[in-house]
Design an enzyme around this catalytic site. Structure first.
Site, short mmCIF file in Angstrom:
data_model
loop_
_atom_site.label_atom_id
_atom_site.label_comp_id
_atom_site.label_asym_id
_atom_site.label_seq_id
_atom_site.Cartn_x
_atom_site.Cartn_y
_atom_site.Cartn_z
CB ALA A 199 39.57 43.81 6.81
CE1 TYR A 200 41.41 51.45 10.53
CE2 TYR A 200 39.32 52.32 9.75
CZ TYR A 200 40.47 52.45 10.51
OH TYR A 200 40.67 53.59 11.27
CB ALA A 201 34.76 48.95 9.34
CE LYS A 246 40.71 51.63 14.36
NZ LYS A 246 41.66 51.92 15.46
#
Length: 259
Positions: free
Chosen positions: A163-165, A168
């Site tokens: 999710a984080y990547a 980004k």
């Protein structure tokens, strides 16, 4: 069209999340290069004011303002606070550089990610970056520059960062569109993508866990994990006059992770 900074006047950078970690390092590196700073914090005002004091000790001017980048409903009021700070401290209406740095880490495998966790990452990392930049546009000088902070995890994959990547990755796409659409105003937009850095990010995982730190060093060409100043210096360099023609680029600053 807004006016560019008059030659000889100090440049001003707005850095989100400038009270600690990469944002603090970027603020100090920019101040060392003669740039004044507006930095934001979400909860730790004392740390933010300490950075202000450090910048003032270098002979530059700085202001700390509270901002929750995960709450886009507050951005209009924040824009007014920035306008007031510019008028009171610099007798100016606009600043030169926007660094979208503020963020949080969340290490959760894909199958365990909840919608609430996903929404938190989305609101902070992508929606926040998108709409804060939009609200700041009238306050950025023509010829100014935007730096969005991404991650090496958009190039290489590691479990727990889906999710984080992904957020980004969206920021990296947004950056290219900012470069395209803001080019008429002479505003350049680029992405800085750090590798694994020794900060309190993700609970200090790289900084405080010797096994993780050693693993990172093992797959990094330069043989160590990154330090905050590795990134702060890169951001300051990208905003320097020598890089004014760099635009619409993703610049990874990882020491050569997983090459």
């Amino acid at each position: 069209m807004t006016a560019s900074t008059t030659p000889g006047t100090p440049r001003i950078a707005l850095i989100t999340g400038g009270s600690r970690g990469l944002g603090r390092s970027a603020a100090l590196a920019l101040a060392a290069d003669g740039v004044d700073v507006i930095l934001t914090y979400v909860s730790n005002e004392a740390s933010a004011q300490a950075v202000v004091s450090d910048i003032e000790a270098m002979g530059r001017r700085a202001v700390a303002l509270r901002l929750d980048v995960g709450d886009s409903k507050t951005f209009a009021a924040f824009a007014q606070a920035v306008k007031a700070a510019l008028a009171a401290t610099w007798q100016r209406e606009r600043f030169d550089f926007l660094v979208n740095n503020a963020g949080v880490g969340l290490h959760v495998n894909f199958e365990d990610m909840t919608e609430e966790q996903f929404d938190t990452l989305y609101n902070i990392h992508f929606k926040g970056t998108y709409f804060l930049t939009q609200k700041m546009l009238p306050l950025i000088n023509d010829g100014g520059r935007i730096v969005n902070v991404s991650t090496g995890l958009t190039r290489f994959a590691m479990a727990g960062a889906s999710a984080y990547a992904s957020m980004k990755g969206a920021v990296e796409t947004l950056t290219r569109y900012l470069a395209k659409e803001l080019g008429a105003r002479g505003i350049a937009a680029n992405t800085i993508a750090p590798g694994a850095i020794e900060t309190d990010f993700s609970g200090g995982m790289v900084r405080d866990n010797p096994q993780v730190n050693a693993m990172v060093a093992g797959f990094t060409a330069l043989g160590r994990a990154g330090k905050p100043d590795d990134i702060g210096g890169a951001i300051a360099g990208l905003l320097g006059e020598g890089n004014r023609w760099v635009n619409a680029q993703r610049i990874e600053v990882s020491g050569g992770m997983l090459v």
